[in-house]
Design an enzyme around this catalytic site. Structure first.
Site, PDB file in Angstrom:
ATOM      1  N   HIS A 375       0.764  -1.266  -0.131  1.00  0.00           N
ATOM      2  CA  HIS A 375       0.124   0.132  -0.119  1.00  0.00           C
ATOM      3  C   HIS A 375       0.896   1.173  -0.016  1.00  0.00           C
ATOM      4  CE1 HIS A 375       0.653   0.872   4.481  1.00  0.00           C
ATOM      5  NE2 HIS A 375       0.703  -0.449   4.413  1.00  0.00           N
ATOM      6  N   CYS A 394       2.970  -5.119   6.924  1.00  0.00           N
ATOM      7  CA  CYS A 394       2.706  -4.568   5.472  1.00  0.00           C
ATOM      8  C   CYS A 394       3.999  -3.979   4.861  1.00  0.00           C
ATOM      9  CB  CYS A 394       1.203  -4.095   5.380  1.00  0.00           C
ATOM     10  SG  CYS A 394      -0.188  -5.103   5.649  1.00  0.00           S
TER      11      CYS A 394
END
Length: 534
Positions: A375, A394
């Site tokens: 992301h 992440c």
């Protein structure tokens, strides 16, 4: 081939012409082979090129003669102004004062002493003496005698605690050729800062002129240690080479970078932020199936338990801008709930899309069961660091917009269409026509586009193990396995409340029977988002 035939045909005919024709036909496959090979580059070729270059550099380092090397050593960050001599104020004498203990006298006033009358009578003083006269040596009981001001503080110069390390830094930079012998110093001055920046430039590090942990490791690393890291990287690359797809996203944890190989050619490499040591990014074999523009962010369980719930209980809010808090699936006002009486599994926090969203403007959805994905970010300052292991598992991308445009091109979504969707502020998920493979690797050495070999020290104490085989399309990528998955945190015991304060929460939140259907419906709409990790 025709040129070869004509050249051979001029001097003679007959048998010689036949021989030339045969020679030309035999040369044809050899000339055609290179053009065929150059047009069919694969992902294996890219990795093979990296292996050859790293092995070459490792051999050069291993062949270097062994020389004495100065180590800077562990310690705090060294920066301009450190080392040298520092001024220290020596402690002065204790001054008498009539000010109560723990209270400083008023500025600009001299301390005074009150003369207390003794318990026993004293002989009569000389009438000719003035009370309080210094020449008489006596003082009238109860009078105030002014005390002379203390002498000025004594300031001395001592050697700074960091002087030793600054001196070793100077010696090391002289050994590497970034300073002359005459420039040795124990004071971190402008000349030393310029030398540090030059060294950082040569190592591909951020040129901040400070000796942090990454720069310190690069300075202290011996050629033998660097060669060992390179050999380890090529061994891992060889195990990976046989199964590498021609189009793949590579997430390398030690270098904290993301590279994209497209149809056997390296498209780009960018900086990334990966999981911190306490919340490691696992080694996965996965694939990007869709891209979400203007995503929401659902706080993952680990972050909720360790970070956000303590803030809720202490301050009554999440500390997240544009966040919506759900209790048992129903939106509530955070300040109206006694969070000490609420367990973590009943809470869900969702941040709305926008520039302040923790995921940035793009989320690249994977299929693993660990809530790991790629992301953007709302805090690009982290990409200015050399050590970027700072996420909760992440992977944050330095240029998520470029990645989105590259992956969405086959979906017939150009840059203008992406811009319109961003301006709308609405969340949209676009499926990719063909899922893009993603491989998380742990390579302690890489090759830049100009052929420069870089070495990256490991960021985790327990190095994750690579999966033994690639994941098939029908096999869950999470099963491909990681040794170091993000740490699972058990909910902490609920702290008892001393007094039962009246509940001011909205009525729907008080009844579990009315909240359960709403929660179930909300979970169906965002099951994937609940599992996400940042």
């Amino acid at each position: 081939m025709l040129t070869t035939i004509r050249t051979c045909a001029r001097p003679a005919l007959g048998s010689r012409v036949a021989a030339c024709l045969l020679a030309g036909l035999l040369a044809l496959p050899a000339q055609a082979a290179p053009s065929t090979a150059s047009g069919t580059s694969t992902g294996r070729d890219v990795v093979g090129t990296w292996i050859a270059r790293i092995d070459q550099r490792a051999a050069e380092l291993e062949a270097m003669p062994r020389v004495q090397q100065t180590r800077v050593g562990y310690g705090s960050v060294l920066k301009k102004g450190d080392g040298g001599m520092v001024d220290v104020v020596a402690p002065g004498p204790v001054r008498p004062s009539d000010v109560p203990e723990g209270t400083a006298p008023a500025a600009g006033t001299a301390p005074t002493v009150v003369v207390t009358p003794p318990a026993e009578p004293i002989p009569q003083a000389d009438p000719s003496a003035t009370p309080g006269n210094a020449l008489s040596g006596t003082a009238t009981p109860g009078t105030v005698v002014e005390v002379l001001p203390p002498p000025p503080a004594l300031t001395i110069q001592v050697r700074a605690r960091t002087a030793d390390r600054v001196g070793r830094l100077s010696t090391r930079l002289i050994e590497l050729g970034f300073l002359n012998q005459e420039q040795w110093t124990e004071t971190f001055d402008d000349t030393l800062e310029v030398a540090v920046r030059a060294f950082q430039l040569s190592e591909g590090l951020m040129q901040d002129g400070k000796v942090g942990e990454v720069t310190r490791q690069a300075l202290d690393r011996t050629p033998k240690e660097a060669a060992k890291l390179m050999r380890g990287a090529t061994a891992s690359m060889r195990a990976f080479q046989a199964s590498v797809p021609d189009t793949v996203i590579l997430v390398n944890l030690p270098s904290q970078t993301v590279s994209f190989i497209e149809r056997g050619k390296l498209n780009f490499t960018m900086r990334a932020v990966v999981g911190r040591p306490s919340r490691q990014t696992p080694l996965l074999q996965d694939r990007v199936t869709s891209v979400t523009i203007n995503p929401t962010w659902t706080v993952p369980p680990t972050v909720l338990v360790e970070d956000k719930l303590p803030v809720l209980r202490k301050k009554g809010n999440t500390g997240i801008k544009d966040a919506v808090v759900y209790l048992d699936g129903v939106e509530v006002v955070p300040e109206s709930i006694n969070w000490w009486q609420v367990t973590p599994e009943r809470i869900r926090i969702v941040q709305k899309p926008g520039d302040d969203n923790a995921l940035g403007r793009f989320r690249f959805n994977l299929t693993n069961g660990d809530g790991i994905f790629l992301h953007g970010t709302n805090d690009p300052r982290l990409f200015e660091r050399d050590l970027r292991a700072a996420s909760s598992g992440c992977v944050r991308l330095a240029d998520a917009r470029m990645v989105a445009e590259t992956l969405l091109r086959p979906a017939k979504l150009d840059s203008a269409a992406i811009e319109r969707q961003l301006d709308s502020g609405k969340t949209k998920t676009v499926s990719l026509p063909n899922a893009v493979p993603v491989r998380f690797v742990y390579w302690t050495s890489t090759v830049e586009s100009d052929g420069t070999v870089r070495v990256h020290p490991g960021i985790y104490d327990d190095v994750p193990s690579s999966p033994s085989a690639p994941t098939s399309a029908t096999q869950a990528p999470a099963a491909a396995g990681t040794v170091s998955a993000p740490r699972r945190v058990e909910p902490k015991p609920v702290r008892p409340t001393p007094a039962a304060a009246p509940q001011t929460a909205p009525a729907p939140a008080q009844s579990s029977s009315t909240a359960t259907p709403a929660r179930a419906a909300d979970t169906r709409n965002g099951a994937e988002a609940v599992r996400t990790a940042m």
